[in-house]
Design a protein around this motif. Structure first.
Motif, PDB file in Angstrom:
ATOM      1  N   SER A   9       0.806  -1.227   0.000  1.00  0.00           N
ATOM      2  CA  SER A   9       0.000   0.000   0.000  1.00  0.00           C
ATOM      3  C   SER A   9       0.841   1.280   0.000  1.00  0.00           C
ATOM      4  O   SER A   9       0.360   2.339  -0.397  1.00  0.00           O
ATOM      5  N   ASP A  10       2.096   1.188   0.445  1.00  0.00           N
ATOM      6  CA  ASP A  10       2.959   2.370   0.472  1.00  0.00           C
ATOM      7  C   ASP A  10       3.570   2.682  -0.891  1.00  0.00           C
ATOM      8  O   ASP A  10       4.186   3.729  -1.075  1.00  0.00           O
ATOM      9  N   TYR A  11       3.401   1.757  -1.828  1.00  0.00           N
ATOM     10  CA  TYR A  11       3.954   1.970  -3.168  1.00  0.00           C
ATOM     11  C   TYR A  11       2.869   2.553  -4.076  1.00  0.00           C
ATOM     12  O   TYR A  11       1.938   1.848  -4.476  1.00  0.00           O
TER      13      TYR A  11
END
Length: 214
Positions: free
Chosen positions: A146-148
């Protein structure tokens, strides 16, 4: 009497002169402080980004586009617009949304940013053997990545492969490094989840053109 008048005059002159000095000492105007001057450059960009993306979202929404989200990304810099719908709907509205976004970005710090319009991506679940484990893998991979910002669709062939589609450009000099980071992250997720035969999974990271980044 004259001495008294002279004495009073000296006192009045002294008081007047003292008042002038006192006024010069303390009557200093307080400089106004611009709120932006107290913020760091990153905070200023973030503040301007929030204002721009909110304005963009409301503008597109008012024109009845099925807009899901708007945002500003960095490394690389870009303005992103995500819509709900199919690839066909995307092809129908992409050009118009790009023009509207370009007009709104004029005279802002985001004017030179490329504009990326895409559809909202979902993970592709399956209905094969060990369905619960299989779908759990995909859900956990999606959460773990999700952080990408570049990650799009995630699909898998049970106990064979996991494919991550991204918006990474083939010309991006950091493409291979970023793809390797994503591969390692996925491998770590399926290993720590206690997935059966996790070593059998091949992990593929695709660029925005659909090619596998090697």
């Amino acid at each position: 009497m004259n001495k008294k008048i002279i004495f009073m005059g000296v006192i009045l002159i002294s008081m007047l002169f003292g008042g002038i000095l006192l006024n010069k000492k303390y009557d200093k105007s307080i400089p106004s402080v611009n709120a932006d001057e107290t913020l760091s450059s990153d905070q200023i960009v973030e503040k301007k980004s929030e204002g721009f993306t909110k304005k963009l979202f409301l503008t597109l929404q008012s024109k009845n586009f099925r807009v899901s989200s708007t945002g500003i990304k960095s490394e690389p810099n870009e303005i992103s617009v995500t819509v709900d719908g199919t690839e066909q709907y995307l092809s129908e509205v992409r050009n118009e949304i790009t023009i509207i976004t370009s007009e709104l970005s004029k005279s802002t710090i985001f004017e030179s940013y490329p504009i990326i319009v895409d559809v909202k991506r979902e993970i592709v679940l399956s209905d094969g053997p060990n369905l619960m484990e299989f779908n759990k893998i995909l859900m956990n991979v999606q959460e773990g990545l999700s952080d990408y910002d570049v990650v799009g669709d995630i699909s898998s062939e049970y106990q064979k492969s996991i494919t991550i589609k991204t918006s990474i450009s083939s010309s991006n000099t950091k493409a291979k490094k970023l793809a390797r980071e994503i591969e390692e992250k996925v491998a770590e997720i399926i290993k720590t989840d206690g997935v059966s035969n996790f070593d059998s999974y091949k992990i593929y990271v695709k660029n925005k053109d659909g090619g596998i980044i090697k």
